[in-house]
Scaffold this active site. Structure first.
Site, PDB file in Angstrom:
ATOM      1  N   GLY A   1     -11.934  -3.273  10.907  1.00 46.25           N
ATOM      2  CA  GLY A   1     -10.469  -3.194  10.977  1.00 46.25           C
ATOM      3  C   GLY A   1      -9.960  -2.169  11.986  1.00 46.25           C
ATOM      4  O   GLY A   1     -10.514  -1.994  13.070  1.00 46.25           O
ATOM      5  N   ILE A   2      -8.907  -1.464  11.588  1.00 37.31           N
ATOM      6  CA  ILE A   2      -8.245  -0.513  12.483  1.00 37.31           C
ATOM      7  C   ILE A   2      -9.212   0.604  12.888  1.00 37.31           C
ATOM      8  O   ILE A   2      -9.275   1.008  14.047  1.00 37.31           O
ATOM      9  CB  ILE A   2      -6.984   0.068  11.788  1.00 37.31           C
ATOM     10  CG1 ILE A   2      -5.939  -1.040  11.592  1.00 37.31           C
ATOM     11  CG2 ILE A   2      -6.406   1.230  12.581  1.00 37.31           C
ATOM     12  CD1 ILE A   2      -4.759  -0.656  10.693  1.00 37.31           C
TER      13      ILE A   2
ATOM     14  N   ASP B   1     -18.374   5.448   6.590  1.00 38.00           N
ATOM     15  CA  ASP B   1     -17.764   4.338   5.848  1.00 38.00           C
ATOM     16  C   ASP B   1     -18.593   4.032   4.607  1.00 38.00           C
ATOM     17  O   ASP B   1     -19.788   4.334   4.555  1.00 38.00           O
ATOM     18  CB  ASP B   1     -17.689   3.088   6.758  1.00 38.00           C
ATOM     19  CG  ASP B   1     -16.626   2.089   6.301  1.00 38.00           C
ATOM     20  OD1 ASP B   1     -16.670   1.642   5.133  1.00 38.00           O
ATOM     21  OD2 ASP B   1     -15.756   1.757   7.111  1.00 38.00           O
TER      22      ASP B   1
ATOM     23  N   VAL C   1     -15.135   8.714   1.063  1.00 39.42           N
ATOM     24  CA  VAL C   1     -14.303   9.886   1.382  1.00 39.42           C
ATOM     25  C   VAL C   1     -13.697  10.534   0.136  1.00 39.42           C
ATOM     26  O   VAL C   1     -13.252  11.678   0.192  1.00 39.42           O
ATOM     27  CB  VAL C   1     -13.170   9.562   2.390  1.00 39.42           C
ATOM     28  CG1 VAL C   1     -13.726   9.222   3.754  1.00 39.42           C
ATOM     29  CG2 VAL C   1     -12.245   8.475   1.870  1.00 39.42           C
TER      30      VAL C   1
ATOM     31  N   ASN D   1      -9.013   7.645   8.732  1.00 40.87           N
ATOM     32  CA  ASN D   1      -8.507   6.264   8.700  1.00 40.87           C
ATOM     33  C   ASN D   1      -8.849   5.534   7.408  1.00 40.87           C
ATOM     34  O   ASN D   1      -8.125   4.616   7.009  1.00 40.87           O
ATOM     35  CB  ASN D   1      -9.089   5.507   9.909  1.00 40.87           C
ATOM     36  CG  ASN D   1      -8.990   4.003   9.751  1.00 40.87           C
ATOM     37  OD1 ASN D   1      -7.943   3.417   9.996  1.00 40.87           O
ATOM     38  ND2 ASN D   1     -10.078   3.363   9.315  1.00 40.87           N
TER      39      ASN D   1
ATOM     40  N   TYR E   1      -5.921  -0.327   1.102  1.00 38.10           N
ATOM     41  CA  TYR E   1      -4.675  -1.057   1.306  1.00 38.10           C
ATOM     42  C   TYR E   1      -4.903  -2.557   1.189  1.00 38.10           C
ATOM     43  O   TYR E   1      -4.239  -3.236   0.418  1.00 38.10           O
ATOM     44  CB  TYR E   1      -4.069  -0.752   2.683  1.00 38.10           C
ATOM     45  CG  TYR E   1      -2.926  -1.679   3.010  1.00 38.10           C
ATOM     46  CD1 TYR E   1      -1.805  -1.744   2.178  1.00 38.10           C
ATOM     47  CD2 TYR E   1      -2.976  -2.536   4.108  1.00 38.10           C
ATOM     48  CE1 TYR E   1      -0.770  -2.618   2.448  1.00 38.10           C
ATOM     49  CE2 TYR E   1      -1.935  -3.409   4.381  1.00 38.10           C
ATOM     50  CZ  TYR E   1      -0.838  -3.449   3.552  1.00 38.10           C
ATOM     51  OH  TYR E   1       0.181  -4.332   3.814  1.00 38.10           O
TER      52      TYR E   1
ATOM     53  N   SER F   1       1.168   5.044   7.414  1.00 36.56           N
ATOM     54  CA  SER F   1       1.674   3.676   7.356  1.00 36.56           C
ATOM     55  C   SER F   1       3.178   3.744   7.571  1.00 36.56           C
ATOM     56  O   SER F   1       3.797   4.782   7.288  1.00 36.56           O
ATOM     57  CB  SER F   1       1.348   3.086   5.974  1.00 36.56           C
ATOM     58  OG  SER F   1       2.240   2.040   5.657  1.00 36.56           O
TER      59      SER F   1
ATOM     60  N   TYR G   1       0.566   2.896  -3.152  1.00 33.34           N
ATOM     61  CA  TYR G   1       0.184   2.938  -1.740  1.00 33.34           C
ATOM     62  C   TYR G   1       1.247   3.645  -0.888  1.00 33.34           C
ATOM     63  O   TYR G   1       0.941   4.537  -0.092  1.00 33.34           O
ATOM     64  CB  TYR G   1      -0.036   1.507  -1.225  1.00 33.34           C
ATOM     65  CG  TYR G   1      -0.373   1.481   0.242  1.00 33.34           C
ATOM     66  CD1 TYR G   1      -1.641   1.852   0.691  1.00 33.34           C
ATOM     67  CD2 TYR G   1       0.579   1.120   1.197  1.00 33.34           C
ATOM     68  CE1 TYR G   1      -1.951   1.862   2.047  1.00 33.34           C
ATOM     69  CE2 TYR G   1       0.276   1.129   2.552  1.00 33.34           C
ATOM     70  CZ  TYR G   1      -0.994   1.497   2.957  1.00 33.34           C
ATOM     71  OH  TYR G   1      -1.290   1.509   4.307  1.00 33.34           O
TER      72      TYR G   1
ATOM     73  N   PRO H   1       0.944   2.922  11.305  1.00 37.58           N
ATOM     74  CA  PRO H   1       1.028   1.530  11.757  1.00 37.58           C
ATOM     75  C   PRO H   1       1.908   0.676  10.854  1.00 37.58           C
ATOM     76  O   PRO H   1       2.068   0.952   9.662  1.00 37.58           O
ATOM     77  CB  PRO H   1      -0.418   1.017  11.663  1.00 37.58           C
ATOM     78  CG  PRO H   1      -1.280   2.203  11.347  1.00 37.58           C
ATOM     79  CD  PRO H   1      -0.367   3.219  10.709  1.00 37.58           C
TER      80      PRO H   1
HETATM   81  P1  NAI Z   1      -9.772  -2.567   6.188  1.00 35.30           P
HETATM   82  O1  NAI Z   1      -9.786  -2.862   4.728  1.00 35.30           O
HETATM   83  O2  NAI Z   1      -9.903  -3.698   7.166  1.00 35.30           O
HETATM   84  O3  NAI Z   1     -10.867  -1.459   6.537  1.00 35.30           O
HETATM   85  C1  NAI Z   1     -10.925  -0.276   5.803  1.00 35.30           C
HETATM   86  C2  NAI Z   1     -12.279   0.380   6.020  1.00 35.30           C
HETATM   87  O4  NAI Z   1     -12.265   1.591   5.261  1.00 35.30           O
HETATM   88  C3  NAI Z   1     -13.417  -0.475   5.503  1.00 35.30           C
HETATM   89  O5  NAI Z   1     -14.486  -0.460   6.428  1.00 35.30           O
HETATM   90  C4  NAI Z   1     -13.786   0.180   4.188  1.00 35.30           C
HETATM   91  O6  NAI Z   1     -15.144   0.027   3.822  1.00 35.30           O
HETATM   92  C5  NAI Z   1     -13.453   1.638   4.477  1.00 35.30           C
HETATM   93  N1  NAI Z   1     -13.215   2.388   3.246  1.00 35.30           N
HETATM   94  C6  NAI Z   1     -12.455   2.045   2.187  1.00 35.30           C
HETATM   95  N2  NAI Z   1     -12.528   2.965   1.219  1.00 35.30           N
HETATM   96  C7  NAI Z   1     -13.373   3.932   1.679  1.00 35.30           C
HETATM   97  C8  NAI Z   1     -13.869   5.129   1.140  1.00 35.30           C
HETATM   98  N3  NAI Z   1     -13.547   5.520  -0.115  1.00 35.30           N
HETATM   99  N4  NAI Z   1     -14.706   5.881   1.892  1.00 35.30           N
HETATM  100  C9  NAI Z   1     -15.067   5.496   3.131  1.00 35.30           C
HETATM  101  N5  NAI Z   1     -14.647   4.343   3.690  1.00 35.30           N
HETATM  102  C10 NAI Z   1     -13.796   3.577   2.978  1.00 35.30           C
HETATM  103  O7  NAI Z   1      -8.392  -1.762   6.399  1.00 35.30           O
HETATM  104  P2  NAI Z   1      -7.428  -1.565   7.652  1.00 35.30           P
HETATM  105  O8  NAI Z   1      -6.321  -2.538   7.538  1.00 35.30           O
HETATM  106  O9  NAI Z   1      -8.211  -1.491   8.897  1.00 35.30           O
HETATM  107  O10 NAI Z   1      -6.797  -0.152   7.283  1.00 35.30           O
HETATM  108  C11 NAI Z   1      -7.274   1.063   7.828  1.00 35.30           C
HETATM  109  C12 NAI Z   1      -6.258   2.145   7.546  1.00 35.30           C
HETATM  110  O11 NAI Z   1      -4.995   1.764   8.099  1.00 35.30           O
HETATM  111  C13 NAI Z   1      -5.992   2.393   6.051  1.00 35.30           C
HETATM  112  O12 NAI Z   1      -5.806   3.751   5.824  1.00 35.30           O
HETATM  113  C14 NAI Z   1      -4.708   1.621   5.801  1.00 35.30           C
HETATM  114  O13 NAI Z   1      -3.991   2.134   4.720  1.00 35.30           O
HETATM  115  C15 NAI Z   1      -3.992   1.856   7.115  1.00 35.30           C
HETATM  116  N6  NAI Z   1      -2.954   0.889   7.401  1.00 35.30           N
HETATM  117  C16 NAI Z   1      -3.227  -0.441   7.439  1.00 35.30           C
HETATM  118  C17 NAI Z   1      -2.222  -1.333   7.707  1.00 35.30           C
HETATM  119  C18 NAI Z   1      -2.453  -2.803   7.744  1.00 35.30           C
HETATM  120  O14 NAI Z   1      -1.454  -3.556   7.699  1.00 35.30           O
HETATM  121  N7  NAI Z   1      -3.697  -3.277   7.890  1.00 35.30           N
HETATM  122  C19 NAI Z   1      -0.840  -0.888   7.960  1.00 35.30           C
HETATM  123  C20 NAI Z   1      -0.674   0.536   7.904  1.00 35.30           C
HETATM  124  C21 NAI Z   1      -1.706   1.383   7.643  1.00 35.30           C
END
Ligand code: NAI
Length: 246
Positions: A16-17, A36, A56, A82, A86, A137, A150, A180
């Site tokens: 992801g991001i 991760d 984390v 990051n 979510y 966010s 959230y 974002p």
């Molecule tokens: P995603 O779900 O595609 O990827 C999240 C990554 O974080 C995954 O690789 C997951 O294994 C890892 N992760 C989750 N919990 C963890 C933990 N306890 N320890 C270590 N790693 C952990 O999510 P995405 O969409 O890429 O989001 C990344 C960040 O961006 C998050 O903080 C999310 O809240 C934020 N965000 C996302 C938005 C969206 O619309 N996708 C919008 C605004 C913010």
């Protein structure tokens, strides 16, 4: 190559991001540590970096993360907070959020950011240099409904950034937030409920009339890590195609 010789940890960098951020910082010359819950080694291998299995929200995992980065590279110049919960959340009225779900979101999104930051700051302090970017966010700025745990957790990210900035600026450590909008990350794309409920409404709300992708966020993160941002700390930059105005 604005980040040549820098060592940067990206939490949640396996997909992801976070994965897009890791790739961009690597392109700019940084050595990347991917931390991760899953897929860290594979993601790091693509970038020639170090992959660590880290939760984390665990104090011992985040301490071990900093120790492993220091052992391998001898320095930690940057941290991208990051990792967050979510994309697995199902929007619902706040009265229906259970205490367990609330705690899980806060453990990762707020406690996780606190722990990862606390783990790396000693090394940054000794070096007199550090760049931390927290991924929040757009939701707390807008008061988005049906995700109260959230939205408030990400509000805490913004306030944590401001408060920590004041504690570490004297040590050469700068900390900023990138916020974002709704982004078509791996986790979002895999969640049909989120796509159904949020894709169209988010598109309508923004001035730039297209979906937001992880690559739309990476430039802002790279900027905050670069010398171009050497006089900026405690700030938040909303990257959402013009959906929210200060
Ligand atoms: P995603 O779900 O595609 O990827 C999240 C990554 O974080 C995954 O690789 C997951 O294994 C890892 N992760 C989750 N919990 C963890 C933990 N306890 N320890 C270590 N790693 C952990 O999510 P995405 O969409 O890429 O989001 C990344 C960040 O961006 C998050 O903080 C999310 O809240 C934020 N965000 C996302 C938005 C969206 O619309 N996708 C919008 C605004 C913010």
């Amino acid at each position: 190559m604005r980040l040549a010789d820098r060592v940067v940890i990206v939490t949640g960098g396996a997909q992801g991001i976070g994965r897009a951020i890791a790739a961009r910082l690597h392109e700019e010359g940084a050595t990347i540590v991917v931390a991760d819950l899953q897929g860290a080694e594979e993601a790091a291998a693509e970038l020639g970096g170090l992959g660590l299995r880290v939760d984390v929200s665990s104090e011992s995992d985040t301490e071990a993360m900093a120790a492993a980065a220091l052992e391998r590279y001898g320095r930690i110049d940057g941290l991208i907070n990051n990792a967050g919960i979510y994309t697995s959340l199902v929007p619902k009225p706040f009265e229906e959020i259970s205490v367990d779900e609330w705690r899980t979101v806060y453990d990762v999104n707020v406690m996780g950011m606190f722990l990862a930051t606390r783990a790396v700051v000693p090394a940054m302090r000794s070096a007199g240099y550090g760049r931390i970017v927290n991924i929040a966010s757009g939701t707390p700025y807008k008061g988005v409904p049906f995700l109260l745990h959230y939205v408030t957790s990400k509000g805490a990210v913004v306030t944590m950034t401001r408060a920590i900035a004041k504690e570490v600026a004297g040590d050469g450590i700068l900390i900023n937030t990138v916020a974002p909008g709704f982004t078509m990350s791996d986790g979002v794309v895999a969640n049909p409920v989120q796509i159904e409920k949020l894709q169209e409404i988010s598109l309508k709300a923004r001035l730039i009339q297209r979906d937001q992708f992880p690559e739309d966020i990476v430039g802002a993160v790279a900027f905050f890590c670069s010398p171009d941002a050497d006089f900026i700390t405690g700030q938040s930059l909303v990257v959402d195609g013009g959906a929210y105005f200060n």
